[in-house]
Design a protein around this motif. Structure first.
Motif, PDB file in Angstrom:
ATOM      1  N   ILE A  91      -3.755  13.344  17.928  1.00 20.07           N
ATOM      2  CA  ILE A  91      -3.925  13.946  19.252  1.00 20.07           C
ATOM      3  C   ILE A  91      -2.731  13.611  20.146  1.00 20.07           C
ATOM      4  O   ILE A  91      -2.213  14.474  20.868  1.00 20.07           O
ATOM      5  N   ALA A  92      -2.293  12.340  20.084  1.00 19.06           N
ATOM      6  CA  ALA A  92      -1.162  11.926  20.921  1.00 19.06           C
ATOM      7  C   ALA A  92       0.113  12.675  20.545  1.00 19.06           C
ATOM      8  O   ALA A  92       0.866  13.137  21.420  1.00 19.06           O
ATOM      9  N   VAL A  93       0.377  12.827  19.251  1.00 19.79           N
ATOM     10  CA  VAL A  93       1.580  13.535  18.809  1.00 19.79           C
ATOM     11  C   VAL A  93       1.498  15.010  19.190  1.00 19.79           C
ATOM     12  O   VAL A  93       2.481  15.606  19.651  1.00 19.79           O
ATOM     13  N   ALA A  94       0.315  15.617  19.013  1.00 18.55           N
ATOM     14  CA  ALA A  94       0.155  17.030  19.374  1.00 18.55           C
ATOM     15  C   ALA A  94       0.346  17.233  20.872  1.00 18.55           C
ATOM     16  O   ALA A  94       0.993  18.204  21.301  1.00 18.55           O
ATOM     17  N   ALA A  95      -0.216  16.323  21.685  1.00 18.44           N
ATOM     18  CA  ALA A  95      -0.067  16.441  23.134  1.00 18.44           C
ATOM     19  C   ALA A  95       1.390  16.280  23.552  1.00 18.44           C
ATOM     20  O   ALA A  95       1.889  17.007  24.428  1.00 18.44           O
ATOM     21  N   SER A  96       2.081  15.316  22.915  1.00 14.84           N
ATOM     22  CA  SER A  96       3.490  15.106  23.231  1.00 14.84           C
ATOM     23  C   SER A  96       4.327  16.329  22.855  1.00 14.84           C
ATOM     24  O   SER A  96       5.207  16.755  23.616  1.00 14.84           O
ATOM     25  N   THR A  97       4.019  16.903  21.690  1.00 19.36           N
ATOM     26  CA  THR A  97       4.755  18.094  21.247  1.00 19.36           C
ATOM     27  C   THR A  97       4.501  19.269  22.183  1.00 19.36           C
ATOM     28  O   THR A  97       5.428  19.990  22.571  1.00 19.36           O
ATOM     29  N   ALA A  98       3.233  19.474  22.567  1.00 18.54           N
ATOM     30  CA  ALA A  98       2.894  20.577  23.468  1.00 18.54           C
ATOM     31  C   ALA A  98       3.574  20.408  24.814  1.00 18.54           C
ATOM     32  O   ALA A  98       4.073  21.387  25.407  1.00 18.54           O
ATOM     33  N   SER A  99       3.613  19.175  25.306  1.00 22.87           N
ATOM     34  CA  SER A  99       4.268  18.907  26.581  1.00 22.87           C
ATOM     35  C   SER A  99       5.767  19.195  26.497  1.00 22.87           C
ATOM     36  O   SER A  99       6.360  19.776  27.416  1.00 22.87           O
TER      37      SER A  99
END
Length: 258
Positions: free
Chosen positions: A38-46
């Motif tokens: 979740i953290a990696v996906a959120a960072s990528t989306a940001s």
């Protein structure tokens, strides 16, 4: 034999503590992987939301080979190709190597690819396609979906076995079962070794049916410990004698037999 039936077969004869510990570890690993995904996906989306776009070109493919060895000694190699992409911002050329590799290669040299880059630092860039950007968090999240359910099943099963054993110790019916076999369980392997087990059987006086009980896995040969004995104590559930446990420490009285 299915995974569930294999666990059910272990209920009357195995200590649930191992299931509980392994289940807890699997569940914890699954939750950690889920949080990381979740953290990696959120960072990528940001990053993608604030990034500028440019057209890039694949200028090279780098092969990376990983070698793994299974517990049986089988060696397996796998090769993935990582593209290096070049793009231009304000007349200046930048290049980066994608952190995502594929087998077979997802690109060929000369292919055009969309690039997302940090406007304040164009050297911080990545391929802007969905799979290239989100493959890593999808893999991590997928692993969490494997570890977490398995951990939950093992943990719940372990707790059920522990409660059953506690109930058998306090409320189980006692019988002195005849020792049928003492030896290694060739169907089970723990730390590269087959554990020892004791098999004993008795006949239910109510139904005339013969039941078999199997001890917990034993690291050391129980033969010397049982020398001179022909019976061991078994505690079982009268409603379901297949639910039982073997007490190797109990010594029979003269009236019970040897």
């Amino acid at each position: 034999m299915t995974y569930r039936s294999a666990l059910d077969r272990l209920v009357p004869m195995r200590n649930g503590r191992l299931f509980t510990i392994v289940g807890g570890v699997f569940g914890l690993v699954g939750l950690v992987l889920l949080c990381v995904g979740i953290a990696v996906a959120a960072s990528t989306a940001s990053f993608l939301a604030s990034a500028d776009r440019a057209d890039g070109t694949v200028v090279a493919l780098t092969a990376r080979t990983n070698t793994t060895r299974s517990s049986s000694g089988h060696v397996r190699t796998s090769t993935h190709w990582y593209p290096t992409v070049r793009f231009t911002v304000d007349g200046r050329s930048y290049s980066f190597q994608s952190s995502t590799g594929n087998n077979p290669p997802a690109y060929e040299e000369g292919d055009g690819v969309p690039v997302a880059y940090d406007p304040d630092d164009p050297s911080d860039a990545r391929i802007a396609s969905f799979w290239s950007a989100f493959l890593a968090p999808l893999i991590v999240g997928g692993l969490s979906m494997v570890f977490t359910p398995i951990g939950a099943v093992l943990f719940v099963r372990g707790r059920r076995i522990q409660r059953l054993r506690a109930r058998l110790w306090s409320q189980g019916r006692q019988v002195w079962a005849k020792i049928e076999r003492v030896g290694r369980d060739l169907g089970t392997e723990v730390n590269g070794r087959h554990p020892y087990v004791v098999h004993a059987s008795w006949q239910d006086e109510r139904t005339g049916r013969t039941y078999t009980a199997t001890s917990d896995n034993l690291r050391n040969d129980p033969g010397p410990r049982l020398r001179g004995r022909t019976h061991v104590r078994v505690l079982y559930d009268p409603a379901d004698p297949d639910r039982n446990l073997v007490d190797l420490d109990a010594l029979p009285s003269p009236a019970d037999g040897s």
